[in-house]
Design a protein around this motif. Sequence first.
Motif, PDB file in Angstrom:
ATOM      1  N   ALA A 161       8.404  18.057  57.637  1.00  0.00           N
ATOM      2  CA  ALA A 161       7.610  17.891  58.855  1.00  0.00           C
ATOM      3  C   ALA A 161       7.975  19.013  59.821  1.00  0.00           C
ATOM      4  CB  ALA A 161       7.875  16.529  59.487  1.00  0.00           C
ATOM      5  N   GLU A 162       7.080  19.970  59.968  1.00  0.00           N
ATOM      6  CA  GLU A 162       7.368  21.164  60.764  1.00  0.00           C
ATOM      7  C   GLU A 162       7.160  20.900  62.256  1.00  0.00           C
ATOM      8  OE1 GLU A 162       8.433  24.988  61.802  1.00  0.00           O
ATOM      9  OE2 GLU A 162       8.696  23.937  59.895  1.00  0.00           O
ATOM     10  N   PRO A 163       8.210  21.091  63.071  1.00  0.00           N
ATOM     11  CA  PRO A 163       8.072  20.903  64.519  1.00  0.00           C
ATOM     12  C   PRO A 163       7.138  21.966  65.121  1.00  0.00           C
ATOM     13  CG  PRO A 163      10.381  21.074  63.833  1.00  0.00           C
ATOM     14  CD  PRO A 163       9.557  21.464  62.670  1.00  0.00           C
TER      15      PRO A 163
ATOM     16  N   SER B 141       9.589  41.946  51.817  1.00  0.00           N
ATOM     17  CA  SER B 141      11.028  42.160  51.763  1.00  0.00           C
ATOM     18  C   SER B 141      11.698  41.745  53.054  1.00  0.00           C
ATOM     19  CB  SER B 141      11.328  43.634  51.472  1.00  0.00           C
ATOM     20  OG  SER B 141      10.724  44.463  52.457  1.00  0.00           O
ATOM     21  N   SER B 142      10.976  41.894  54.188  1.00  0.00           N
ATOM     22  CA  SER B 142      11.579  41.539  55.469  1.00  0.00           C
ATOM     23  C   SER B 142      11.669  40.037  55.640  1.00  0.00           C
ATOM     24  CB  SER B 142      10.767  42.146  56.621  1.00  0.00           C
ATOM     25  OG  SER B 142       9.419  41.705  56.550  1.00  0.00           O
ATOM     26  N   SER B 143      10.590  39.305  55.300  1.00  0.00           N
ATOM     27  CA  SER B 143      10.610  37.854  55.493  1.00  0.00           C
ATOM     28  C   SER B 143      11.560  37.176  54.523  1.00  0.00           C
ATOM     29  CB  SER B 143       9.198  37.279  55.342  1.00  0.00           C
ATOM     30  OG  SER B 143       8.715  37.491  54.029  1.00  0.00           O
TER      31      SER B 143
ATOM     32  N   VAL C 291       3.759  28.375  51.872  1.00  0.00           N
ATOM     33  CA  VAL C 291       4.419  27.078  52.001  1.00  0.00           C
ATOM     34  C   VAL C 291       4.601  26.444  50.627  1.00  0.00           C
ATOM     35  CG1 VAL C 291       4.171  24.708  52.848  1.00  0.00           C
ATOM     36  CG2 VAL C 291       3.645  26.631  54.359  1.00  0.00           C
ATOM     37  N   LEU C 292       3.554  26.479  49.819  1.00  0.00           N
ATOM     38  CA  LEU C 292       3.640  25.890  48.484  1.00  0.00           C
ATOM     39  C   LEU C 292       4.674  26.609  47.631  1.00  0.00           C
ATOM     40  CD1 LEU C 292       2.392  23.702  46.674  1.00  0.00           C
ATOM     41  CD2 LEU C 292       0.745  25.402  45.880  1.00  0.00           C
TER      42      LEU C 292
ATOM     43  N   SER D  35      14.670  28.068  56.229  1.00  0.00           N
ATOM     44  CA  SER D  35      13.997  27.286  57.267  1.00  0.00           C
ATOM     45  C   SER D  35      13.104  28.171  58.137  1.00  0.00           C
ATOM     46  CB  SER D  35      15.024  26.571  58.147  1.00  0.00           C
ATOM     47  OG  SER D  35      15.891  27.506  58.770  1.00  0.00           O
ATOM     48  N   ALA D  36      13.563  29.392  58.398  1.00  0.00           N
ATOM     49  CA  ALA D  36      12.772  30.319  59.202  1.00  0.00           C
ATOM     50  C   ALA D  36      11.549  30.796  58.428  1.00  0.00           C
ATOM     51  CB  ALA D  36      13.626  31.511  59.621  1.00  0.00           C
ATOM     52  N   GLN D  37      11.707  31.013  57.126  1.00  0.00           N
ATOM     53  CA  GLN D  37      10.567  31.399  56.298  1.00  0.00           C
ATOM     54  C   GLN D  37       9.504  30.299  56.292  1.00  0.00           C
ATOM     55  OE1 GLN D  37      11.361  33.141  52.382  1.00  0.00           O
ATOM     56  NE2 GLN D  37      13.521  33.321  52.942  1.00  0.00           N
ATOM     57  N   LEU D  38       9.966  29.056  56.191  1.00  0.00           N
ATOM     58  CA  LEU D  38       9.041  27.927  56.174  1.00  0.00           C
ATOM     59  C   LEU D  38       8.321  27.801  57.517  1.00  0.00           C
ATOM     60  CD1 LEU D  38       8.079  25.690  54.290  1.00  0.00           C
ATOM     61  CD2 LEU D  38       9.885  24.225  55.201  1.00  0.00           C
ATOM     62  N   SER D  39       9.058  27.969  58.601  1.00  0.00           N
ATOM     63  CA  SER D  39       8.457  27.896  59.929  1.00  0.00           C
ATOM     64  C   SER D  39       7.414  28.990  60.123  1.00  0.00           C
ATOM     65  CB  SER D  39       9.533  28.009  61.015  1.00  0.00           C
ATOM     66  OG  SER D  39      10.398  26.886  60.992  1.00  0.00           O
TER      67      SER D  39
END
Length: 199
Positions: free
Chosen positions: A51-53, A14-16, A37-38, A22-26
């Motif tokens: 493409a994740e920095p 629930s927090s994430s 990620v999938l 974008s923050a969830q993906l990072s």
Amino acid sequence: HEGSRMSSSPASSSSSSLLPLSAQLSAAFASRDVGRVLFLVREHGCSPDHAEPPQKNTPLILAARAGDEEAVADLLSGGGSGSGSGSGGGFSPGRADPYKTNASGCTPLMAAAAAGFESVITLLLLDRPVGEPRGRLLFARDHKGKTALDWARIARRWRCARTLELATHRQIEHRRDALREEDRKEGLRLLVEENRARR
């Protein structure tokens, strides 16, 4: 080796889930959570070639490095029932690009080879048609000038190295056959032109 996902549940806590996408993906990339990620790619429309920095790793590179066959197959097929794109070698919407590299020039095939996942190597190779499309995977070099075969040897992944050696040999033989066929056709063309000139 058998790959396993870092997280067995695609649903976020629930927090994430309150974080921007974008923050969830990072966060998922940082924890190497292939399943998460999938999920973000398939359910929330994140690009399969994101493409994740700072390393610029893609979902496919992450899945290949983790040895997650299911995720690799899903990304290659665009979430369809099977991988592969046919003899044309094109990409359907939502389908990950197996040629896309990270900041070091590493491809998904190189990542799988270095990590020792022979089954993922096979998935990636079979996804590309024999000929130039598959050759691009096999002969691609990273920024250090290394191929997937080089990385398998460096990491002492001998089964992976053998698989890549056989694939490389077949690719070379295929190219030789294609060149012989081109020479044969050119010879016939010249013969026809010579016969016409004699008339």
